[in-house]
Scaffold this motif. Structure first.
Motif, short mmCIF file in Angstrom:
data_model
loop_
_atom_site.label_atom_id
_atom_site.label_comp_id
_atom_site.label_asym_id
_atom_site.label_seq_id
_atom_site.Cartn_x
_atom_site.Cartn_y
_atom_site.Cartn_z
N LEU A 83 -12.82 44.46 -47.08
CA LEU A 83 -11.27 44.50 -46.95
C LEU A 83 -10.74 45.64 -47.81
N ALA A 84 -11.18 45.67 -49.09
CA ALA A 84 -10.92 46.97 -49.79
C ALA A 84 -11.27 48.20 -49.30
N ILE A 85 -12.52 48.21 -48.63
CA ILE A 85 -13.06 49.45 -48.19
C ILE A 85 -11.98 49.97 -47.01
N ALA A 86 -11.51 49.10 -46.14
CA ALA A 86 -10.89 49.44 -44.96
C ALA A 86 -9.70 49.92 -45.33
N GLU A 87 -9.06 49.22 -46.28
CA GLU A 87 -7.69 49.81 -46.94
C GLU A 87 -7.94 51.04 -47.76
N MET A 88 -8.73 51.34 -48.50
CA MET A 88 -9.08 52.43 -49.15
C MET A 88 -9.12 53.63 -48.14
N LEU A 89 -10.22 53.69 -47.12
CA LEU A 89 -10.29 54.51 -45.98
C LEU A 89 -9.12 54.89 -45.23
N LYS A 90 -8.21 53.72 -44.85
CA LYS A 90 -6.87 54.04 -44.19
C LYS A 90 -6.00 54.57 -45.33
N SER A 91 -6.17 54.75 -46.41
CA SER A 91 -5.09 55.31 -47.06
C SER A 91 -5.88 56.58 -47.84
N GLY A 92 -6.93 56.96 -47.44
CA GLY A 92 -7.42 58.49 -47.68
C GLY A 92 -8.51 58.37 -48.73
N THR A 93 -9.03 57.24 -49.32
CA THR A 93 -9.94 57.47 -50.47
C THR A 93 -11.39 57.44 -49.99
N THR A 94 -12.16 58.30 -50.38
CA THR A 94 -13.62 58.41 -49.80
C THR A 94 -14.57 57.81 -50.80
N CYS A 95 -13.95 57.66 -52.05
CA CYS A 95 -15.05 57.32 -53.18
C CYS A 95 -14.29 56.55 -54.07
N PHE A 96 -15.08 55.20 -54.42
CA PHE A 96 -14.40 54.44 -55.38
C PHE A 96 -15.51 54.08 -56.51
N ALA A 97 -14.84 53.72 -57.70
CA ALA A 97 -15.76 53.17 -58.73
C ALA A 97 -15.44 51.76 -58.95
N ASN B 231 -2.10 44.84 -58.45
CA ASN B 231 -1.34 46.34 -58.22
C ASN B 231 -0.32 46.25 -57.41
N ASN B 232 -0.28 45.69 -55.81
CA ASN B 232 -1.31 44.92 -55.39
C ASN B 232 -1.81 45.61 -54.08
N ASN B 233 -2.10 47.10 -54.22
CA ASN B 233 -2.75 47.49 -53.21
C ASN B 233 -3.62 48.60 -53.79
N LEU B 234 -4.41 49.48 -52.84
CA LEU B 234 -5.49 50.27 -53.17
C LEU B 234 -5.03 51.69 -52.70
#
Lengths: 429, 429
Positions: free
Chosen positions: A102-116, A298-301
């Motif tokens: 779920l987090a990866i889906a949200e991150m990709l959809k908001s332009g994040t390509t890498c996360f720690a 946060n409540n989003n990524l």
């Protein structure tokens, strides 16, 4: 052979300048930037689009997305003790897999390509990363005060051996001692010994709240940063999340030990932790990246939100409109974020020979007009939904706003079901 | 006869609670909320959607959207004197019309159904409001120190007579003395005399910067708030933008005179004006709405962002995670915003007999899952693009994210051309 050609885009360089160019991608690598005339397997028309390095989220707890909106507007300890920790007790390995997706889906959809990430059931997290195609730096969170203290060390070692540099090199593993207040000195010595044995780096929470720092002074007669330096924790390459309450002496130690900081303005604001002295850190030459922290706090990524908060919070806090300019905030989310994760030679820049980790913004919506300055528009006006295409390691993971490797419908069914079960709702609000 | 039926939505009440219900709209009015079984001309399926009162933007300068991204990260006076004021010199009536339409397009697409504006060429602004179908409270900005001082008074009077309660009552007119530092006491007396004559209310900037307050103390021996009270400005119903630097004595005066505050957290952060003492104002019982300020100093008109900033900024500023909870922040953007504009008996609530000014959020995207608490999701996780449908005065102005009364393509061509001309770019960045 060019696999993907990004044609006629406005390309954001690491110098903060935007130039019209094409970008050629072969396999996982950017091979040309400029006017490209060769044939390509796939051409993406980038007219009216802004091409930026994929965002690097330097600190999160991905699977906590399952607790998004479960508990807000509470005192930190109350929130942890009455809400988050009891709910986390219920987490299964499968929950962590789906929460991470779920987090990866949200991150990709908001332009994040890498996360720690720092959490537990980490092989599930790595599996979600491997399957989705995103890049990640993963750490098994370890709490020395918990019954799982020894198990966590063993799991960390196994996880490192199994997953470090796996998934075509998209996964990197660090050790994740949670924080000085959950990891006593004796335990941290074991962690540093393991880091030395494996050659791994360390991801840790440091100086997040004033209370933590006061307690540390009371128990050890020094700040968390100074204590970590004394214990040798800072000698292995450290990614330190938060660093809100650090004094000038701490900043000197951090610079000396090349501590890289994950600044989480949204989480620090929402949890009322305080305002990290980021302008002072930058002045001292410390590497600062941006992070969202977990979606429960946060409540989003959405990294664009962190960019904006980083640019705006320090201005008002220091009553200085020049405190963190747009260019600096965007660099913190891209090139400096990659540096913070130890990946600065691989990702975070649109340059030849770098990994093709790329986010493409559609500039059609009214808030992108007029276009006096694209970097300013990205920083102060854009929205996550303007993200149109995302490429990681040379593969298109978001195409015209649709995920290519994740079944969003099924994901949401799983996330909803598991999220509600975990907190044992009688009925949702 | 029901004209529009919103079927099976999650409806946010003025009490902050979300309940499953249908909403029936007849002509411009909400006529039923609950389980509605009658026929309707148009049915909008609201399953998986959150229905909220349309956002009320209590302070902006709509046409300044033409200067979006033109100049950022500068000292306030430098920004005004070297960038904004020279560019405004070039503005024509037509520019103001198109700049306002650009702002309205962005506001509708991000869920705003009513805005308070202060600018010039106001008949053009009113025309854009009338044509687009949005609701607005308009004021001709007046600067007593400018060569246009007398002309502005005359224009304000004419504008009031021509446009107050026009466009089916969607337009309300106030008087707009710009600020104490641009309107000397003698001029403000003329403004209050005109307000008395017309029966109009007043929209003014007050106590935005520390410098303004210090200057006021130096010249008049009192704060801007105290000075306005002495001059009778506060006796006519006042909407005061900013109120960042107000002391406890000022807050007592504001409460006593029923001054309504337009809080602009985004602008105050970006321009480094300071943090307004909003929790103290709320505690004193003062009505506080939210505003975006102009897009030149924000740089967008996204009320969801202001809701989030209001909820987060005061938490970190006071190191109190309970400072402004989600429910309060959303109320500031809806019911309290309507109260701030003197429209609290007409709009700002989803209740029978209120105007059908309604924003419908699509809750499909990953950041809306899981749904432990919809009000929290709206406040801390949602994005402007989640706005799916917007209804103002009973008419659908945004349908499935498309504007129904504005030709977006033509608008953007006009806005780009005019924006670039105004600042006389040789080439855009």
């Amino acid at each position: 052979m060019i696999n993907i050609l990004l044609k006629d885009g406005d390309v954001l360089g690491a110098d903060g300048q935007v130039r019209r160019a094409d970008i050629a991608i072969s396999s996982s690598i950017i091979t040309q930037i400029g006017s490209v005339t060769e044939q390509a397997e796939q051409i993406i028309n980038c007219q009216d689009k802004l091409i930026v390095p994929g965002f690097v989220n330097t600190h999160t707890h991905a699977a906590m997305s399952l607790f998004r909106s479960y508990a807000d507007d509470m005192l930190l300890m109350d929130w942890l003790k009455t809400k988050i920790w009891p709910a986390e007790e219920n987490l299964t390995a499968e929950d962590v897999y789906w929460g991470t997706q779920l987090a990866i889906a949200e991150m990709l959809k908001s332009g994040t390509t890498c996360f720690a990430d720092m959490y537990f059931f980490m092989p599930e997290v790595a599996k979600a990363v491997a399957e989705s195609g995103i890049r990640a730096v993963l750490a098994r969170g370890m709490a020395g005060v918990a019954p799982t203290a020894s198990q966590a060390l063993a799991e960390s070692e196994n996880f490192y051996k199994e997953w470090h540099l796996a998934a075509d090199g998209r996964v990197t593993v660090m050790l994740g001692p949670h924080a000085p207040y959950t990891c006593p000195p004796e335990y941290l010595k074991k962690v540093t010994a393991l880091a030395e044995k494996l050659g791994s780096q360390i991801h840790i929470h440091l100086a997040e709240t004033a209370g933590e720092v006061a307690d540390c002074h009371k128990h050890y007669g020094k700040s968390p940063i100074a204590l970590m330096a004394e214990l040798g924790v800072l000698d292995h390459g450290v990614l330190a999340a938060h660093c809100v309450h650090v004094a000038p002496d701490d900043i000197a130690i951090m610079h000396n030990k090349n501590v890289r900081v994950a600044h989480n303005p949204g989480s620090n604001m929402k949890l009322a932790s305080g305002v990290a002295p980021i302008p002072a850190m930058l002045k001292a030459g410390i590497c600062v990246g941006l992070g969202t922290d977990g979606a429960a706090s946060n409540n989003n990524l959405d990294m664009l939100e962190e960019i904006r908060l980083a640019a705006m919070l320090h201005k008002v806090h220091h009553l200085d409109p020049l405190a963190i300019p747009a260019k600096t905030a965007v660099a913190m989310a891209t090139v400096q974020g990659a540096n913070a994760l130890g990946l600065g030679k691989t990702t975070g820049r649109l340059e030849v020979s770098y990994k093709a980790d790329i986010t493409i913004f559609d500039m059609q919506e009214p808030h992108w007009h007029p276009r006096h300055d694209r970097l300013s528009l990205l920083t102060y006006a854009a929205g996550a939904h303007d993200v149109h295409t995302v490429i990681v390691d040379g593969k298109v993971l978001l195409a015209n706003r649709r995920l290519t490797t994740i079944d969003q419908e099924r994901l949401i069914v799983e996330a909803d079901r598991r999220g509600l079960r975990l907190v044992n709702h009688s009925s949702p609000k």
